[in-house]
Scaffold this motif. Structure first.
Motif, short mmCIF file in Angstrom:
data_model
loop_
_atom_site.label_atom_id
_atom_site.label_comp_id
_atom_site.label_asym_id
_atom_site.label_seq_id
_atom_site.Cartn_x
_atom_site.Cartn_y
_atom_site.Cartn_z
N LYS A 146 118.56 17.57 90.30
CA LYS A 146 117.91 16.78 91.34
C LYS A 146 117.35 15.48 90.76
O LYS A 146 117.49 14.40 91.37
N GLU A 148 118.28 13.72 88.08
CA GLU A 148 119.31 12.73 87.76
C GLU A 148 119.94 12.17 89.02
O GLU A 148 120.12 10.95 89.16
N ARG A 149 120.28 13.05 89.95
CA ARG A 149 120.95 12.60 91.18
C ARG A 149 120.08 11.61 91.95
O ARG A 149 120.55 10.55 92.38
N THR A 150 118.80 11.92 92.10
CA THR A 150 117.91 11.05 92.87
C THR A 150 117.68 9.72 92.17
O THR A 150 117.69 8.66 92.82
N LYS A 152 119.70 8.21 90.12
CA LYS A 152 120.92 7.41 90.22
C LYS A 152 121.02 6.76 91.60
O LYS A 152 121.50 5.62 91.72
N GLU A 153 120.55 7.47 92.62
CA GLU A 153 120.58 6.91 93.98
C GLU A 153 119.58 5.78 94.15
O GLU A 153 119.84 4.81 94.87
N SER A 236 122.95 24.79 92.41
CA SER A 236 123.82 24.26 91.36
C SER A 236 124.89 25.25 90.95
O SER A 236 126.01 24.88 90.59
#
Length: 759
Positions: A146, A148-150, A152-153, A236
């Motif tokens: 979560k 890393e994904r957030t 990056k967004e 995940s």
């Protein structure tokens, strides 16, 4: 050989000198009031105003473009688990120095005391103005996904959680090459993944991106196969639920083509390996010990292709093959992200590099002239200098092609040269020497074992497998120091010359026969053999040792004289010479003669040039030789310009294959712009000199000592050139690491001697 790490050594390493492993070093002059006024107030206002007008100018006026944040909350550190942010700091500093060493990237490590992923995200996002990129590190799953994904967004700089993607990228390159060797296609193979943490899931996803089929993948965690029978599977892992009616790893692995382990040691049995398909591929990446011992797996299946996370086995899946170069490429095009295209570009570049002819310096570094693409060479070696010029351009180009690059590179050859200059490609020189030494360790005599620094260095030499230390000194003193400092040197041979009557007599007779017509009596010879340097040289001469290291507590002449009298010079060598390696921010330079010849004649300078050129090549560097003076090509008259001009004429005739020029001033020899503008005829005008020959001892000695003390250069040496057998002399007061480096050079020198002797 695996390296034995002692608690005391590790703690001493982190506390010696300034605590920790990093510091901030100014890149601009700070000497005058004007410098300070420009650096801070009032001068700093001008770049501030420019950046306020155009935020992108922050890359022009600050270090942001070469600055990565290594950020962790310490919830999943190495094999230590959730040890907290403070305890994670040594790891983050370590990651920082790897960025710097391998890619020339500066790092601030930031340890955040926050486990709530939303708050952690908020903190990291607020740091975007500071950094050109963010390397997330040692954050536990599933929160890491979560986070890393957030980020990056929400952020417009490269973000990568290396624990996930570093392992994924390196293992994917190895898998591509392994499949080629066994003639299998990724879309056809059955895959078993044991471990369902961040790295395992990232690996599996990148295999899917390369063409693997989800229905062919079985993932296991600590509870067994992730299948439809299981409840409460987190998001995940849910992506990899299998529809097959399989519950255990034992059942899953039967008939499989590829096993990826990111779990725990020794979970694989020989029976598991035997149940796999023909030509099985096993990546047992648990650290520090793999899922199955390397030797056991190879014994069970001769057709197996095996990789681990260990440096003492072939095919080490090591993240240092990836992250420094991936961030380097991303930063250099000012990428707004590290996307899938960039990661896949790194995978393909790594896989392709493995199939290229391995340079000699890599072969030498690993002591293996047979390194070539095959079952034991699936991915490049960490000390391969081509990594930065292969991966970084591939990543940069992928960023450009996928539309996330703000800067375009147009001249790729120039970019590759810039990459080499940025890191100082020769900084890995001593690493290569140590790796070469480990491949065929030799017996090294330490003639001053009554000194604690020597004993600590001997401990490292033994522990790292660099060589086999032989300790000379009073036995009771040595043993007392060993006990008081908790050293483990029980396997090292100790010679106390006052206990060695038989050897002393033998060596004395030998010495007497050599020197009886030079004023030496048998009584003198017996007395001299009690002296440690003399006795140590005799051990080398009589093949009871392979090389000698001394000089820590004695003046240079007192160390070198016994060596010259006992061992002597190589055939055809008229005078030995001393060379220093100077490791500077501008690169690696070789200085000679700095320790032996007081006022050499032109003919003697020619001999020094020949010895030095050979010494430079010994370190896998092509010498570009400047013979120094206070004159530039006859611009001034005097004894030194005349001598150096004559030496250059003679040297060019004797060594037509070498790049030599002079007489020339030191600054001009190094500055290609000055040469191209004023002396375009110079043989050094294109690349400048890397090897400096001094006209006399005083100039060479003064130069290297000033550069070492004032210029902050690291030194290796003095390296004694022209001896018949390896003898190397330490500086007075050398550090433990400098002693270890010199021992490694002695070992490699001894390897070279053996090669010549066996021809």
């Amino acid at each position: 050989m695996s390296i034995k790490i002692r608690k005391e050594d590790a703690l001493n390493y982190h506390t010696q000198g300034q605590p920790g492993k990093i510091e901030v070093v100014p890149t601009k002059p700070m000497e005058s009031q004007m410098d300070l006024a420009l650096a801070y107030s009032p001068g700093v206002a001008e770049p501030c105003k420019e950046i306020a007008e155009n935020k992108e100018d922050v890359y022009k006026y600050t270090a942001k473009g070469n600055l990565v944040g290594v950020i962790s909350n310490g919830t999943a550190v190495l094999g230590l688990g959730n040890i907290g942010p403070e305890a994670s700091k040594p790891v983050m500093e370590g990651k920082g120095v790897l960025f710097k060493k391998f890619a020339g990237i500066d790092v601030f490590d930031i340890e955040i005391d926050e486990e709530d992923p939303d708050k952690f995200i908020q903190i990291v996002k607020s740091l975007e103005p500071t950094f050109g990129g963010i390397n997330l590190e040692d954050i536990k799953a599933p929160e890491s996904f979560k986070i890393e994904r957030t980020l990056k967004e929400q952020m417009n700089i490269p973000i990568m959680h290396d624990d996930q993607h570093g392992t994924a990228i390196i293992s994917a390159a190895a898998l591509i090459n392994a499949l080629e060797l066994v003639n299998k296609k990724i879309e056809d193979i059955s895959i078993v993944v044991n471990g369902a943490g961040a790295a395992a899931i990232a690996c599996t996803k990148i295999y899917l991106a390369l063409g693997a089929r989800k229905e062919n993948i079985i993932m296991c965690d600590s509870k067994g196969v992730i299948n439809k029978k299981r409840d409460n599977i987190d998001e995940s892992k849910a992506e990899f639920i299998t529809s097959k009616d399989i519950d255990t790893l034992e059942d899953a692995i039967k008939g499989s083509d590829f096993f990826l382990g990111l779990s725990v040691a020794d979970i694989l049995t020989p029976e598991n390996i035997l149940s796999m398909a023909e030509n099985p591929i096993v990546f047992a990446l648990a650290n520090p010990n793999p899922e199955i011992a390397y030797d056991l797996a190879k014994k069970v299946r001769e057709d197996i292709i095996l990789a681990t996370g260990r440096s003492d086995h072939p095919n080490q899946v090591n993240n240092v093959l990836g992250f420094p170069y991936i961030f380097r490429g991303a930063l250099d095009v000012r990428a707004t992200a590290i996307n899938e295209e960039m990661k896949l570009a790194a995978v393909l570049a790594l896989a392709a590099l493995t199939k290229e002819t391995v340079p000699d310096l890599v072969n030498k570094a690993y002591g293996d002239n047979k390194i070539q693409f095959g079952p034991e060479y699936l991915i490049p070696k960490p000390l391969d200098p081509r990594l930065i010029t292969t991966i970084s351009p591939a990543v940069a180009k992928a960023a450009m092609d996928s539309g996330v690059a703000k800067v375009q590179i147009t001249n790729w050859e120039e970019y590759k040269l810039d990459l080499e200059k940025r890191i100082g490609i020769d900084q890995k020189l001593i690493s290569r020497i140590i790796s070469r030494a480990k491949k065929n360790p030799k017996r090294v005599v330490f003639a001053e074992a009554h000194d604690l620094r020597i004993l600590k260095a001997a401990q490292i030499v033994a522990d790292e497998g660099i060589g086999f230390p032989i300790l000379l000194g009073k036995r009771s003193v040595i043993q007392k120091l060993i006990e008081e400092n908790n050293l483990d040197l029980a396997d090292c041979q100790i010679f106390d010359t006052y206990e060695e009557d038989e050897r002393v007599e033998k060596f004395a007779n030998f010495y007497y026969e050599k020197r009886k017509r030079k004023g030496v009596t048998l009584y003198d010879a017996n007395k001299l053999m009690r002296e440690r340097n003399m006795f140590g040289c005799m051990l080398v001469e009589h093949d009871e040792a392979d090389g000698l290291v001394s000089g820590l507590t004695k003046d240079y002449p007192k160390t070198i004289l016994p060596a010259l009298q006992v061992i002597g010079m190589e055939p055809e060598v008229k005078k030995v010479a001393g060379m220093y390696i100077m490791l500077t921010k501008k690169g690696t330079f070789f200085f000679a003669d700095t320790t032996v010849n007081v006022d050499p004649t032109p003919e003697e300078l020619v001999d020094i040039i020949g010895l030095t050129a050979r010494g430079v090549k010994f370190f896998d560097v092509e010498p570009r030789i400047a013979v120094l003076s206070y004159s530039n090509f006859g611009s001034s008259k005097g004894a030194i310009p005349t001598k150096t001009q004559a030496a250059v004429r003679l040297a060019k005739a004797k060594f037509p294959e070498l790049n030599i020029d002079g007489d020339i001033q030191a600054n001009v020899a190094l500055d290609t712009k000055i040469q191209q503008e004023n002396y375009p005829f110079s043989d050094l005008a294109e690349k400048g000199a890397n090897t400096l020959i001094f006209p006399n001892l005083e100039s060479g000695n003064i130069a290297y000592k000033l550069l070492m003390e004032i210029g902050g250069a690291q030194t290796i040496g003095p390296i004694l050139l022209g001896m018949k057998r390896p003898v190397h002399v330490l500086q007075l007061g050398s550090s433990v690491r400098e002693i270890v480096n010199m021992a490694a050079i002695t070992v490699v020198d001894a390897q070279f001697y053996d090669q010549k002797a066996n021809k």
